[in-house]
Design a protein around this motif. Structure first.
Motif, PDB file in Angstrom:
ATOM      1  N   ASP A  11      91.970 -11.608  95.436  1.00 14.35           N
ATOM      2  CA  ASP A  11      91.434 -10.297  95.790  1.00 14.35           C
ATOM      3  C   ASP A  11      90.648 -10.413  97.095  1.00 14.35           C
ATOM      4  O   ASP A  11      90.392 -11.513  97.610  1.00 14.35           O
ATOM      5  N   LEU A  12      90.247  -9.262  97.635  1.00 17.11           N
ATOM      6  CA  LEU A  12      89.576  -9.243  98.940  1.00 17.11           C
ATOM      7  C   LEU A  12      88.246  -9.987  98.915  1.00 17.11           C
ATOM      8  O   LEU A  12      87.862 -10.622  99.902  1.00 17.11           O
ATOM      9  N   ARG A  13      87.531  -9.934  97.786  1.00 11.85           N
ATOM     10  CA  ARG A  13      86.256 -10.647  97.686  1.00 11.85           C
ATOM     11  C   ARG A  13      86.473 -12.147  97.862  1.00 11.85           C
ATOM     12  O   ARG A  13      85.730 -12.808  98.603  1.00 11.85           O
ATOM     13  N   GLN A  14      87.500 -12.700  97.210  1.00 12.44           N
ATOM     14  CA  GLN A  14      87.793 -14.128  97.327  1.00 12.44           C
ATOM     15  C   GLN A  14      88.208 -14.502  98.743  1.00 12.44           C
ATOM     16  O   GLN A  14      87.800 -15.541  99.272  1.00 12.44           O
ATOM     17  N   LEU A  15      89.001 -13.638  99.366  1.00 14.52           N
ATOM     18  CA  LEU A  15      89.475 -13.938 100.711  1.00 14.52           C
ATOM     19  C   LEU A  15      88.357 -13.836 101.739  1.00 14.52           C
ATOM     20  O   LEU A  15      88.276 -14.652 102.665  1.00 14.52           O
ATOM     21  N   ARG A  16      87.487 -12.852 101.580  1.00 13.67           N
ATOM     22  CA  ARG A  16      86.325 -12.760 102.483  1.00 13.67           C
ATOM     23  C   ARG A  16      85.457 -14.008 102.362  1.00 13.67           C
ATOM     24  O   ARG A  16      84.971 -14.554 103.357  1.00 13.67           O
ATOM     25  N   SER A  17      85.237 -14.440 101.128  1.00 12.79           N
ATOM     26  CA  SER A  17      84.425 -15.630 100.889  1.00 12.79           C
ATOM     27  C   SER A  17      85.049 -16.861 101.534  1.00 12.79           C
ATOM     28  O   SER A  17      84.347 -17.684 102.143  1.00 12.79           O
ATOM     29  N   GLN A  18      86.385 -16.976 101.433  1.00 10.78           N
ATOM     30  CA  GLN A  18      87.039 -18.124 102.050  1.00 10.78           C
ATOM     31  C   GLN A  18      86.930 -18.086 103.567  1.00 10.78           C
ATOM     32  O   GLN A  18      86.705 -19.114 104.214  1.00 10.78           O
ATOM     33  N   LEU A  19      87.061 -16.911 104.158  1.00 11.10           N
ATOM     34  CA  LEU A  19      86.973 -16.808 105.617  1.00 11.10           C
ATOM     35  C   LEU A  19      85.575 -17.176 106.123  1.00 11.10           C
ATOM     36  O   LEU A  19      85.441 -17.797 107.182  1.00 11.10           O
ATOM     37  N   VAL A  20      84.554 -16.826 105.361  1.00 11.37           N
ATOM     38  CA  VAL A  20      83.190 -17.235 105.724  1.00 11.37           C
ATOM     39  C   VAL A  20      83.085 -18.760 105.674  1.00 11.37           C
ATOM     40  O   VAL A  20      82.526 -19.398 106.573  1.00 11.37           O
ATOM     41  N   ALA A  21      83.622 -19.349 104.594  1.00 14.55           N
ATOM     42  CA  ALA A  21      83.589 -20.800 104.457  1.00 14.55           C
ATOM     43  C   ALA A  21      84.396 -21.485 105.549  1.00 14.55           C
ATOM     44  O   ALA A  21      84.020 -22.553 106.046  1.00 14.55           O
ATOM     45  N   ARG A  22      85.505 -20.868 105.951  1.00  9.11           N
ATOM     46  CA  ARG A  22      86.350 -21.456 106.985  1.00  9.11           C
ATOM     47  C   ARG A  22      85.624 -21.480 108.332  1.00  9.11           C
ATOM     48  O   ARG A  22      85.774 -22.426 109.112  1.00  9.11           O
ATOM     49  N   GLU A  23      84.837 -20.458 108.611  1.00  9.24           N
ATOM     50  CA  GLU A  23      84.049 -20.457 109.848  1.00  9.24           C
ATOM     51  C   GLU A  23      82.985 -21.535 109.805  1.00  9.24           C
ATOM     52  O   GLU A  23      82.741 -22.233 110.792  1.00  9.24           O
ATOM     53  N   ALA A  24      82.338 -21.695 108.652  1.00  7.74           N
ATOM     54  CA  ALA A  24      81.343 -22.758 108.507  1.00  7.74           C
ATOM     55  C   ALA A  24      81.999 -24.135 108.628  1.00  7.74           C
ATOM     56  O   ALA A  24      81.370 -25.091 109.109  1.00  7.74           O
ATOM     57  N   ASN A  25      83.247 -24.228 108.230  1.00  6.89           N
ATOM     58  CA  ASN A  25      83.977 -25.497 108.285  1.00  6.89           C
ATOM     59  C   ASN A  25      84.171 -25.983 109.720  1.00  6.89           C
ATOM     60  O   ASN A  25      84.322 -27.187 109.956  1.00  6.89           O
ATOM     61  N   ARG A  26      84.156 -25.078 110.669  1.00  8.66           N
ATOM     62  CA  ARG A  26      84.341 -25.486 112.069  1.00  8.66           C
ATOM     63  C   ARG A  26      83.256 -26.465 112.504  1.00  8.66           C
ATOM     64  O   ARG A  26      83.515 -27.383 113.295  1.00  8.66           O
ATOM     65  N   GLN A  27      82.044 -26.278 112.008  1.00  7.94           N
ATOM     66  CA  GLN A  27      80.971 -27.207 112.356  1.00  7.94           C
ATOM     67  C   GLN A  27      81.212 -28.565 111.718  1.00  7.94           C
ATOM     68  O   GLN A  27      80.946 -29.610 112.323  1.00  7.94           O
ATOM     69  N   ALA A  28      81.751 -28.567 110.485  1.00  7.62           N
ATOM     70  CA  ALA A  28      82.074 -29.839 109.828  1.00  7.62           C
ATOM     71  C   ALA A  28      83.146 -30.593 110.603  1.00  7.62           C
ATOM     72  O   ALA A  28      83.101 -31.820 110.720  1.00  7.62           O
TER      73      ALA A  28
END
Length: 256
Positions: free
Chosen positions: A48-65
């Motif tokens: 659902d959109l909530r899960q996908l939004r959450s993943q996209l936020v995590a994916r942006e944070a992953n760039r620093q990792a």
């Protein structure tokens, strides 16, 4: 709804193009948002959109990792698993540009299991008869094209499986109708190389003692001592079992 009303992405609000949009369980994503999801997400319609939004936020944070990641060891001919021995992290990389790719960075302890599958494609060898026609040998002869596929079971909110093909070119071995014998496998340097490579990756991620990479022993012949966290060469990052060797098997550095 008007006949010519423009539809927008339910994630970012941008207008949807004619191609590339993806359906979620309760909405639609534009091509741009869909491309920023992890490649291991699978069928977007299952989220659902909530899960996908959450993943996209995590994916942006992953760039620093990814930016903080220090490569100490890598395995694989095209696709790679890259290790950061200092942080005890890894990522699966499929392109030459990790910044653009933004591969998910995992801690070693996020791995639940790591297994090797050796796929085999049997091909019959033929010979020409007196008329130049290709015919079977008697008895039939075969060779097998083998690929080495690692499957990782991981803890992640949006997926639990990733795969990695270790070899670029298939390993070709002679065999019979029933398959390739253990003796033929043992004779092949490439077969031993990828088998040992897979075992070393598995032992490193699961904190088992590490065999000597590049040795002639097969995984079944590797030392079966009590599982223990590996140490890492200070020069090149190659993992090794403490006390098993005085020098790094990859670069020759003396180990403490």
């Amino acid at each position: 709804m008007a006949l010519f009303e423009k539809k927008t992405c339910d994630i970012c609000g941008d207008k949807l193009g004619l191609t590339g949009k993806k359906k979620a369980a309760d909405g639609i994503l534009c091509k741009g948002c869909a491309s920023r999801l992890s490649p291991w997400t699978g069928d977007i319609k299952e989220y659902d959109l909530r899960q996908l939004r959450s993943q996209l936020v995590a994916r942006e944070a992953n760039r620093q990792a990814v930016a903080d990641f220090t490569l100490t060891r890598s395995y694989g001919d095209v696709e790679e698993i890259q290790l950061d021995a200092t942080r005890k992290q890894f990522m699966l990389v499929t392109t030459d540009n990790v910044t653009l790719e933004n591969p998910d960075v995992f801690d070693f302890d996020a791995v639940l299991d790591c297994s090797l599958e050796i796929t085999e494609d049997r091909i019959e060898d033929k010979q020409k008869d007196e008329k130049g026609k290709l015919v079977s040998f008697n008895p039939p002869r075969y060779h097998f094209l083998m690929d080495f596929i690692l499957t990782f079971k991981v803890q992640h909110p949006c997926y639990d499986t990733m795969t990695l093909k270790l070899n670029r070119e298939s390993v070709s071995l002679p065999g019979e109708g029933a398959g390739v014998s253990a003796a033929e496998r043992e004779k092949s340097p490439d077969y031993r190389r990828y088998s040992n490579m897979a075992e070393e990756i598995r032992n490193t991620l699961l904190f088992h003692s590490v065999p000597h990479y590049g040795s002639s022993s097969t995984p079944s012949q590797a030392d079966s001592c009590t599982p223990a966290a590996p140490a890492f060469c200070p020069s090149c990052g190659t993992p090794y079992a403490p006390g098993a060797t005085a020098f790094c098997t990859e670069c020759g550095t003396k180990l403490s």
